[in-house]
Write an enzyme that holds these catalytic residues in place. Sequence first.
Site, PDB file in Angstrom:
ATOM      1  N   TYR A   1       0.832  -1.197   0.000  1.00 41.94           N
ATOM      2  CA  TYR A   1       0.000   0.000   0.000  1.00 41.94           C
ATOM      3  C   TYR A   1       0.881   1.266   0.000  1.00 41.94           C
ATOM      4  CZ  TYR A   1      -2.626   3.725   2.298  1.00 41.94           C
ATOM      5  OH  TYR A   1      -3.157   4.946   2.637  1.00 41.94           O
TER       6      TYR A   1
HETATM    7  N1  LIG Z   1      -7.137   4.535   7.643  1.00 42.82           N
HETATM    8  C1  LIG Z   1      -6.023   5.126   7.996  1.00 42.82           C
HETATM    9  O1  LIG Z   1      -5.594   5.077   9.162  1.00 42.82           O
HETATM   10  C2  LIG Z   1      -5.246   5.920   6.952  1.00 42.82           C
HETATM   11  C3  LIG Z   1      -4.028   6.502   7.325  1.00 42.82           C
HETATM   12  C4  LIG Z   1      -3.355   7.295   6.368  1.00 42.82           C
HETATM   13  C5  LIG Z   1      -3.896   7.480   5.110  1.00 42.82           C
HETATM   14  N2  LIG Z   1      -5.094   6.890   4.779  1.00 42.82           N
HETATM   15  C6  LIG Z   1      -5.648   7.142   3.444  1.00 42.82           C
HETATM   16  O2  LIG Z   1      -6.859   7.869   3.592  1.00 42.82           O
HETATM   17  C7  LIG Z   1      -7.805   7.364   2.665  1.00 42.82           C
HETATM   18  C8  LIG Z   1      -9.204   7.712   3.115  1.00 42.82           C
HETATM   19  O3  LIG Z   1      -9.501   7.005   4.289  1.00 42.82           O
HETATM   20  P1  LIG Z   1     -11.006   7.041   4.878  1.00 42.82           P
HETATM   21  O4  LIG Z   1     -11.036   6.061   6.005  1.00 42.82           O
HETATM   22  O5  LIG Z   1     -11.415   8.453   5.105  1.00 42.82           O
HETATM   23  O6  LIG Z   1     -11.815   6.488   3.622  1.00 42.82           O
HETATM   24  P2  LIG Z   1     -13.015   5.456   3.600  1.00 42.82           P
HETATM   25  O7  LIG Z   1     -14.014   5.817   4.646  1.00 42.82           O
HETATM   26  O8  LIG Z   1     -12.474   4.058   3.562  1.00 42.82           O
HETATM   27  O9  LIG Z   1     -13.661   5.822   2.181  1.00 42.82           O
HETATM   28  C9  LIG Z   1     -13.106   5.402   0.967  1.00 42.82           C
HETATM   29  C10 LIG Z   1     -13.777   6.162  -0.148  1.00 42.82           C
HETATM   30  O10 LIG Z   1     -13.212   5.727  -1.399  1.00 42.82           O
HETATM   31  C11 LIG Z   1     -14.288   5.411  -2.271  1.00 42.82           C
HETATM   32  N3  LIG Z   1     -13.916   4.401  -3.248  1.00 42.82           N
HETATM   33  C12 LIG Z   1     -13.455   3.150  -3.029  1.00 42.82           C
HETATM   34  N4  LIG Z   1     -13.291   2.505  -4.200  1.00 42.82           N
HETATM   35  C13 LIG Z   1     -13.663   3.385  -5.184  1.00 42.82           C
HETATM   36  C14 LIG Z   1     -13.725   3.321  -6.593  1.00 42.82           C
HETATM   37  N5  LIG Z   1     -13.385   2.214  -7.272  1.00 42.82           N
HETATM   38  N6  LIG Z   1     -14.152   4.414  -7.275  1.00 42.82           N
HETATM   39  C15 LIG Z   1     -14.522   5.540  -6.599  1.00 42.82           C
HETATM   40  N7  LIG Z   1     -14.491   5.668  -5.267  1.00 42.82           N
HETATM   41  C16 LIG Z   1     -14.060   4.589  -4.569  1.00 42.82           C
HETATM   42  C17 LIG Z   1     -15.405   4.923  -1.355  1.00 42.82           C
HETATM   43  O11 LIG Z   1     -16.623   4.964  -2.051  1.00 42.82           O
HETATM   44  P3  LIG Z   1     -17.863   3.965  -1.717  1.00 42.82           P
HETATM   45  O12 LIG Z   1     -18.667   4.648  -0.642  1.00 42.82           O
HETATM   46  O13 LIG Z   1     -18.590   3.874  -3.014  1.00 42.82           O
HETATM   47  O14 LIG Z   1     -17.286   2.654  -1.257  1.00 42.82           O
HETATM   48  C18 LIG Z   1     -15.301   5.946  -0.228  1.00 42.82           C
HETATM   49  O15 LIG Z   1     -15.922   7.150  -0.601  1.00 42.82           O
HETATM   50  C19 LIG Z   1      -7.493   5.871   2.624  1.00 42.82           C
HETATM   51  O16 LIG Z   1      -7.972   5.292   1.425  1.00 42.82           O
HETATM   52  C20 LIG Z   1      -5.981   5.868   2.686  1.00 42.82           C
HETATM   53  O17 LIG Z   1      -5.432   5.963   1.380  1.00 42.82           O
HETATM   54  C21 LIG Z   1      -5.762   6.126   5.659  1.00 42.82           C
END
Ligand SMILES: NC(=O)c1ccc[n+]([C@@H]2O[C@H](COP(=O)([O-])OP(=O)(O)OC[C@H]3O[C@@H](n4cnc5c(N)ncnc54)[C@H](OP(=O)(O)O)[C@@H]3O)[C@@H](O)[C@H]2O)c1
Length: 216
Positions: free
Chosen positions: A125
């Site tokens: 990732y």
């Molecule tokens: N979790 C952590 O601790 C962490 C730490 C550092 C960075 N991050 C980064 O932050 C990002 C956001 O995290 P979050 O927890 O706020 O996100 P999240 O709640 O998991 O939401 C993911 C979003 O991406 C969309 N998505 C997934 N597949 C898609 C596709 N094929 N086409 C269009 N949209 C799509 C989802 O849409 P749907 O509603 O349609 O599924 C949703 O809106 C992570 O993806 C990661 O890269 C995360």
Amino acid sequence: MHVLVIGATGGTGNALVRDLLRRGHAVRAMIRDRGQADALVGLGATPVEGDLEGELAGVVDGVDAVAFCAGSGSTTGPDATLRVDLHGAVRVIDECVAADVPRLVMLSSMRADDPLRGPERLRHYLAAMHARDRILIGSGLAATIVRPGRLLHDPGTGRVRTGVPRLEERGEIPREDVAAVMATCLEDDRSIGATFELLSGETPVADAVAALGQHG
Ligand SMILES: NC(=O)c1ccc[n+]([C@@H]2O[C@H](COP(=O)([O-])OP(=O)(O)OC[C@H]3O[C@@H](n4cnc5c(N)ncnc54)[C@H](OP(=O)(O)O)[C@@H]3O)[C@@H](O)[C@H]2O)c1
């Protein structure tokens, strides 16, 4: 400003939609499923259908900036990471270049500068984040890359800590604070060209973003 939020139904992306609307911006919110539209219309955003693994034609047309907050999630495995987090994001970068959308704020991750710094289960990732961040930097877009630590659902505090390019310690940050930083970056051109790590801290968001310009 007219901003397209990709990942608008996710934790950080939805917080960003709300934050941008509160600040008076027009928000286009990308959704994969029409059933997600009403909630976004209710907030005051304009939904547009698009899929990082499918149709993206026209989704960026006419906006001033794109904020990318989407991701495949931590349980979907390396293949989804490549298809969504890497290839999907690169397609968005290409769409912005082709459509003359000048500005992109990218939600990346702490340790994306050096994937081998991360735990083994996250290395694929982090390598994907590393590659896409470098592609964005080379794209010619006015980019800002935000690399937070572990994301929390806690309410935002409005206070953060940035590391340019990195922080040595690990940590966490509420999604609302990441969204506030991304919205402030869109409003403050001193953040253009910056790549930085982000955790909860003591500095008000506006001051932390303003200080990014000192590193240019
Ligand atoms: N979790 C952590 O601790 C962490 C730490 C550092 C960075 N991050 C980064 O932050 C990002 C956001 O995290 P979050 O927890 O706020 O996100 P999240 O709640 O998991 O939401 C993911 C979003 O991406 C969309 N998505 C997934 N597949 C898609 C596709 N094929 N086409 C269009 N949209 C799509 C989802 O849409 P749907 O509603 O349609 O599924 C949703 O809106 C992570 O993806 C990661 O890269 C995360």
